[in-house]
Write an enzyme that holds these catalytic residues in place. Structure first.
Site, PDB file in Angstrom:
ATOM      1  N   ILE A  75      -8.071   8.036   9.461  1.00 38.88           N
ATOM      2  CA  ILE A  75      -9.275   8.883   9.517  1.00 38.88           C
ATOM      3  C   ILE A  75     -10.313   8.249  10.450  1.00 38.88           C
ATOM      4  O   ILE A  75     -10.653   7.073  10.316  1.00 38.88           O
ATOM      5  CB  ILE A  75      -9.870   9.078   8.109  1.00 38.88           C
TER       6      ILE A  75
ATOM      7  N   TYR B 289       0.844  -1.208   0.000  1.00 38.18           N
ATOM      8  CA  TYR B 289       0.000   0.000   0.000  1.00 38.18           C
ATOM      9  C   TYR B 289       0.879   1.259   0.000  1.00 38.18           C
ATOM     10  O   TYR B 289       0.661   2.189  -0.783  1.00 38.18           O
ATOM     11  CB  TYR B 289      -0.886  -0.068   1.243  1.00 38.18           C
TER      12      TYR B 289
HETATM   13  N1  LIG Z   1      -9.452   6.036   5.700  1.00 43.59           N
HETATM   14  C1  LIG Z   1      -8.212   6.300   6.081  1.00 43.59           C
HETATM   15  O1  LIG Z   1      -7.886   6.231   7.279  1.00 43.59           O
HETATM   16  C2  LIG Z   1      -7.191   6.756   5.063  1.00 43.59           C
HETATM   17  C3  LIG Z   1      -5.933   7.191   5.517  1.00 43.59           C
HETATM   18  C4  LIG Z   1      -4.989   7.583   4.594  1.00 43.59           C
HETATM   19  C5  LIG Z   1      -5.292   7.618   3.235  1.00 43.59           C
HETATM   20  N2  LIG Z   1      -6.523   7.195   2.818  1.00 43.59           N
HETATM   21  C6  LIG Z   1      -6.787   7.204   1.373  1.00 43.59           C
HETATM   22  O2  LIG Z   1      -8.020   7.867   1.088  1.00 43.59           O
HETATM   23  C7  LIG Z   1      -8.637   7.252  -0.046  1.00 43.59           C
HETATM   24  C8  LIG Z   1     -10.040   6.790   0.339  1.00 43.59           C
HETATM   25  O3  LIG Z   1      -9.929   5.900   1.438  1.00 43.59           O
HETATM   26  P1  LIG Z   1     -11.191   5.258   2.184  1.00 43.59           P
HETATM   27  O4  LIG Z   1     -10.816   5.123   3.610  1.00 43.59           O
HETATM   28  O5  LIG Z   1     -12.445   5.965   1.836  1.00 43.59           O
HETATM   29  O6  LIG Z   1     -11.147   3.793   1.562  1.00 43.59           O
HETATM   30  P2  LIG Z   1     -12.282   2.653   1.602  1.00 43.59           P
HETATM   31  O7  LIG Z   1     -11.581   1.352   1.576  1.00 43.59           O
HETATM   32  O8  LIG Z   1     -13.263   2.906   2.679  1.00 43.59           O
HETATM   33  O9  LIG Z   1     -13.009   2.904   0.210  1.00 43.59           O
HETATM   34  C9  LIG Z   1     -12.361   2.622  -0.994  1.00 43.59           C
HETATM   35  C10 LIG Z   1     -13.418   2.275  -2.009  1.00 43.59           C
HETATM   36  O10 LIG Z   1     -12.748   1.842  -3.204  1.00 43.59           O
HETATM   37  C11 LIG Z   1     -13.606   0.928  -3.821  1.00 43.59           C
HETATM   38  N3  LIG Z   1     -12.909   0.080  -4.784  1.00 43.59           N
HETATM   39  C12 LIG Z   1     -12.165  -1.038  -4.553  1.00 43.59           C
HETATM   40  N4  LIG Z   1     -11.762  -1.577  -5.715  1.00 43.59           N
HETATM   41  C13 LIG Z   1     -12.257  -0.794  -6.705  1.00 43.59           C
HETATM   42  C14 LIG Z   1     -12.183  -0.819  -8.111  1.00 43.59           C
HETATM   43  N5  LIG Z   1     -11.535  -1.804  -8.771  1.00 43.59           N
HETATM   44  N6  LIG Z   1     -12.804   0.163  -8.812  1.00 43.59           N
HETATM   45  C15 LIG Z   1     -13.460   1.146  -8.184  1.00 43.59           C
HETATM   46  N7  LIG Z   1     -13.584   1.226  -6.845  1.00 43.59           N
HETATM   47  C16 LIG Z   1     -12.982   0.271  -6.115  1.00 43.59           C
HETATM   48  C17 LIG Z   1     -14.205   0.099  -2.693  1.00 43.59           C
HETATM   49  O11 LIG Z   1     -15.461  -0.422  -3.092  1.00 43.59           O
HETATM   50  C18 LIG Z   1     -14.348   1.123  -1.577  1.00 43.59           C
HETATM   51  O12 LIG Z   1     -15.673   1.584  -1.466  1.00 43.59           O
HETATM   52  C19 LIG Z   1      -7.708   6.107  -0.467  1.00 43.59           C
HETATM   53  O13 LIG Z   1      -6.829   6.564  -1.472  1.00 43.59           O
HETATM   54  C20 LIG Z   1      -6.934   5.821   0.798  1.00 43.59           C
HETATM   55  O14 LIG Z   1      -5.694   5.231   0.506  1.00 43.59           O
HETATM   56  C21 LIG Z   1      -7.474   6.773   3.699  1.00 43.59           C
END
Ligand SMILES: NC(=O)c1ccc[n+]([C@@H]2O[C@H](COP(=O)([O-])OP(=O)(O)OC[C@H]3O[C@@H](n4cnc5c(N)ncnc54)[C@H](O)[C@@H]3O)[C@@H](O)[C@H]2O)c1
Length: 318
Positions: free
Chosen positions: A174, A144
């Protein structure tokens, strides 16, 4: 002139709150929520246009941008840290190929701006862990994190060499009450509230002294939109801004919950995978670059976050 906004990963923890915030700001009809396999929550599905989009499929991404008159993209589709370690192929298809498809389709489709979050996972075990600077040794040792560094470097490349306005934050863990996180390393800081309210107890998979940078969702949404709207002329960085909210350990979070729920109990059953990942990430971040270039300021400290989480989750779980 192009006019719409595409949000990939719209059913995720951040997407479910970013989509309504963008619709309130720019108009319901302008924000296209793109889900994948996870069903979109009612608020996102019923609040405006929505589509299904697999970012691993280049033709799908090209068609979504062409058919929906897309000017700006928030690319949130991702496979988070612990899940990526468990499924390398899918992590590569989404985190590496998916981002490449979005950037290339954006260039070809005349998109003005792409916003793509990075993460504290872009740092690694050799990174100075305390008050980690914006520019420092990164060298992550998770799939990742490796994809996040690639995303930052690609973002900077597309911005400086190809004229695509790519912007990105290194988000901390988050914390939010609307949608539960998928399989990240910082999820304990959300699950602990569900445990506290449902059973009065929680078993934590990280050691009590594991300090990690975290951020409450309202600050996360403000940071994402704040950077997207920042004056381009003032930005020296593009896809790699540190943003800090609040750093704490499981034991400090437990104490904050116990001040409000004195009977709350915690015990520990350490998950070596997630503990190893957490140990390779910073304890706290220096976000002075984001503060200087586009005026970033968080609003929630630990106590304000705990109060708000308990108040909203108690209503949700009633
Ligand atoms: N939530 C956190 O704590 C956090 C922290 C740092 C960075 N981020 C980044 O923020 C962004 C959003 O994170 P999040 O927490 O909402 O993630 P999440 O895992 O809750 O949501 C990601 C979404 O991507 C979708 N997905 C998976 N494969 C897919 C595909 N092939 N095509 C289209 N969609 C697809 C999933 O269905 C899911 O709903 C990401 O880039 C993540 O790396 C999140």
């Amino acid at each position: 002139m192009k006019k719409n906004i595409l949000v990939t990963g719209a059913a995720g923890q951040i997407g479910t709150e970013l989509v309504p915030a963008l619709r309130e700001r720019y108009g319901d009809e302008r924000v296209i929520a793109a889900g994948h396999r996870t069903p979109l929550p009612d608020e996102v599905r019923d609040g405006g246009p929505h589509i299904t989009l697999d970012v691993a499929n280049q033709a799908d991404v090209v068609a979504a941008i062409r058919d929906h008159d897309i000017e700006v993209i928030y690319h949130l589709a991702s496979i988070l840290s612990a899940l990526a370690e468990a499924n390398r192929q899918n992590a590569h298809a989404v985190n590496v190929n998916g981002l490449y498809h979005v950037l290339e389709a954006a260039v070809a489709g005349d998109v003005r701006q792409v916003n793509v979050p990075s993460s504290i996972a872009a740092f690694g075990p050799d990174t100075p862990p305390v008050n980690t600077p914006n520019e420092t040794l990164q060298r992550p040792n998770t799939l990742y994190g490796i994809a996040k560094v690639l995303g930052e470097l690609w973002g900077n490349y597309y911005a400086t060499k190809l004229g695509l306005d790519v912007r990105g934050l290194r988000l901390p863990g988050i914390i939010s009450w609307k949608t539960e996180p998928t399989a990240g390393t910082t999820d304990y800081a959300v699950a602990i509230f569900y445990g506290a309210l449902r059973e009065g107890r929680y078993t934590c998979y990280l050691r009590p002294d594991t300090s990690l940078p975290m951020m409450y969702m309202p600050d996360c949404i403000n940071a994402i939109i704040g950077l997207a709207e920042a004056d381009m002329a003032k930005l020296k960085h593009h896809a790699d801004f540190n943003v800090a909210g609040v750093s704490f350990t499981p034991s400090e979070l437990t104490a904050a919950i116990q001040r409000r729920m004195p009977d709350f109990e915690i015990d520990y059953d350490i998950d070596p995978l997630r503990q190893g990942i957490a140990d390779s990430w910073p304890d706290s971040l220096d976000d002075s670059v984001a503060r200087a270039e586009w005026g970033w300021r968080p609003t929630y400290d630990l106590d304000a976050m705990v109060d708000d989480m308990l108040a909203n989750l108690s209503i949700k779980l009633r």
